[in-house]
Design a protein around this motif. Structure first.
Motif, PDB file in Angstrom:
ATOM      1  N   ALA A  64      -1.627  -7.418  -2.009  1.00  0.00           N
ATOM      2  CA  ALA A  64      -1.763  -6.253  -2.891  1.00  0.00           C
ATOM      3  C   ALA A  64      -0.941  -6.411  -4.166  1.00  0.00           C
ATOM      4  N   LEU A  65       0.275  -6.927  -4.035  1.00  0.00           N
ATOM      5  CA  LEU A  65       1.164  -7.054  -5.195  1.00  0.00           C
ATOM      6  C   LEU A  65       0.719  -8.152  -6.155  1.00  0.00           C
ATOM      7  N   LYS A  66      -0.148  -9.020  -5.694  1.00  0.00           N
ATOM      8  CA  LYS A  66      -0.657 -10.078  -6.561  1.00  0.00           C
ATOM      9  C   LYS A  66      -2.076  -9.777  -7.047  1.00  0.00           C
ATOM     10  N   SER A  67      -2.612  -8.629  -6.648  1.00  0.00           N
ATOM     11  CA  SER A  67      -3.965  -8.257  -7.080  1.00  0.00           C
ATOM     12  C   SER A  67      -3.953  -6.852  -7.678  1.00  0.00           C
ATOM     13  N   PHE A  68      -4.335  -5.829  -6.937  1.00  0.00           N
ATOM     14  CA  PHE A  68      -4.506  -4.504  -7.537  1.00  0.00           C
ATOM     15  C   PHE A  68      -3.201  -3.789  -7.859  1.00  0.00           C
ATOM     16  N   PHE A  69      -2.060  -4.264  -7.333  1.00  0.00           N
ATOM     17  CA  PHE A  69      -0.765  -3.684  -7.705  1.00  0.00           C
ATOM     18  C   PHE A  69       0.053  -4.619  -8.608  1.00  0.00           C
ATOM     19  N   VAL A  70      -0.594  -5.615  -9.194  1.00  0.00           N
ATOM     20  CA  VAL A  70       0.118  -6.658  -9.937  1.00  0.00           C
ATOM     21  C   VAL A  70       0.943  -6.125 -11.112  1.00  0.00           C
ATOM     22  N   GLU A  71       0.504  -5.045 -11.736  1.00  0.00           N
ATOM     23  CA  GLU A  71       1.238  -4.480 -12.874  1.00  0.00           C
ATOM     24  C   GLU A  71       1.784  -3.089 -12.573  1.00  0.00           C
ATOM     25  N   SER A  72       1.832  -2.733 -11.316  1.00  0.00           N
ATOM     26  CA  SER A  72       2.242  -1.379 -10.936  1.00  0.00           C
ATOM     27  C   SER A  72       3.757  -1.227 -10.919  1.00  0.00           C
ATOM     28  N   THR A  73       4.171   0.028 -11.005  1.00  0.00           N
ATOM     29  CA  THR A  73       5.567   0.376 -10.813  1.00  0.00           C
ATOM     30  C   THR A  73       5.640   1.411  -9.700  1.00  0.00           C
ATOM     31  N   LEU A  74       6.733   1.372  -8.965  1.00  0.00           N
ATOM     32  CA  LEU A  74       6.956   2.295  -7.864  1.00  0.00           C
ATOM     33  C   LEU A  74       8.326   2.917  -8.078  1.00  0.00           C
ATOM     34  N   LYS A  75       8.331   4.220  -8.322  1.00  0.00           N
ATOM     35  CA  LYS A  75       9.577   4.901  -8.660  1.00  0.00           C
ATOM     36  C   LYS A  75       9.956   5.877  -7.552  1.00  0.00           C
ATOM     37  N   PRO A  76      11.114   5.655  -6.892  1.00  0.00           N
ATOM     38  CA  PRO A  76      11.567   6.606  -5.874  1.00  0.00           C
ATOM     39  C   PRO A  76      11.950   7.938  -6.506  1.00  0.00           C
ATOM     40  N   GLY A  77      11.678   9.015  -5.789  1.00  0.00           N
ATOM     41  CA  GLY A  77      12.045  10.349  -6.248  1.00  0.00           C
ATOM     42  C   GLY A  77      12.861  11.056  -5.186  1.00  0.00           C
ATOM     43  N   VAL A  78      12.463  12.290  -4.887  1.00  0.00           N
ATOM     44  CA  VAL A  78      13.182  13.103  -3.910  1.00  0.00           C
ATOM     45  C   VAL A  78      13.262  12.350  -2.591  1.00  0.00           C
ATOM     46  N   THR A  79      14.459  12.294  -2.057  1.00  0.00           N
ATOM     47  CA  THR A  79      14.710  11.557  -0.818  1.00  0.00           C
ATOM     48  C   THR A  79      15.496  12.431   0.145  1.00  0.00           C
ATOM     49  N   ARG A  80      15.130  12.346   1.412  1.00  0.00           N
ATOM     50  CA  ARG A  80      15.884  13.041   2.458  1.00  0.00           C
ATOM     51  C   ARG A  80      16.185  12.044   3.562  1.00  0.00           C
ATOM     52  N   THR A  81      17.433  11.984   3.934  1.00  0.00           N
ATOM     53  CA  THR A  81      17.878  11.074   4.988  1.00  0.00           C
ATOM     54  C   THR A  81      18.397  11.889   6.159  1.00  0.00           C
ATOM     55  N   ARG A  82      17.962  11.541   7.351  1.00  0.00           N
ATOM     56  CA  ARG A  82      18.420  12.229   8.554  1.00  0.00           C
ATOM     57  C   ARG A  82      18.994  11.193   9.517  1.00  0.00           C
ATOM     58  N   ASP A  83      20.270  11.357   9.838  1.00  0.00           N
ATOM     59  CA  ASP A  83      20.959  10.495  10.786  1.00  0.00           C
ATOM     60  C   ASP A  83      20.550  10.914  12.191  1.00  0.00           C
ATOM     61  N   LEU A  84      20.088   9.960  12.995  1.00  0.00           N
ATOM     62  CA  LEU A  84      19.667  10.253  14.361  1.00  0.00           C
ATOM     63  C   LEU A  84      20.671   9.740  15.384  1.00  0.00           C
TER      64      LEU A  84
END
Length: 157
Positions: A64-84
């Motif tokens: 995917a990263l070498k074809s249809f996502f080759v020029e894409s960006t992925l930006k993290p936003g709101v995050t929630r972490t839960r310790d188990l």
């Protein structure tokens, strides 16, 4: 230099995982993404494809990263972490995906997804044992199969 396909990457804290995933995405090396996952990890993508180990996760992302996502960006936003407990955590993160190549070669519009990572602490840091990626469809409640899958809303408008 080609990355070793059996490389393992970990992060120091669960909260760092979304950034590490995005950094691996931007490397365009699916094996770097796979390196964040345990050998026997599971990954379910937005269309329900289910990859059941690190090699499958790596191979699918590399394609995917070498074809249809080759020029894409992925930006993290709101995050929630839960310790188990001392060795497990769940991380939810809303991501914005931009620059996906459409089948006709044009650039598709931005997408919002929520990735859920189930993490396990190893002696070297945190690693994913499972992930689920879900597209966000604003204002919709479910999908309906009426000859073609479409997002629908049952609420009165």
């Amino acid at each position: 230099m080609e990355r070793r396909r059996d490389a393992v990457l970990t992060v120091a804290t669960p909260a760092e995982f979304p950034k590490a995933f995005a950094d691996a995405w931007h490397s365009r090396d699916g094996y770097r993404i796979g390196a964040l996952f345990a050998e026997d990890a599971d990954f379910v993508n937005v269309t329900g494809l289910w990859w059941r180990d690190r090699p499958a996760i790596s191979k699918a992302h590399d394609y995917a990263l070498k074809s249809f996502f080759v020029e894409s960006t992925l930006k993290p936003g709101v995050t929630r972490t839960r310790d188990l407990g001392s060795n497990s955590a769940i991380v939810h993160c809303r991501f914005t995906l931009s620059g996906q190549k459409a089948p006709d070669g044009t650039i598709a519009g931005d997408r919002q997804t929520i990735l859920v990572f189930v993490l396990h602490r190893t002696p070297n840091g945190w690693q994913a044992v499972a992930a689920q990626n879900t597209d966000v469809v604003p204002g919709k409640e479910t999908h309906l199969n009426d000859g073609g899958l479409s997002a629908v809303d049952y609420r009165d408008t």
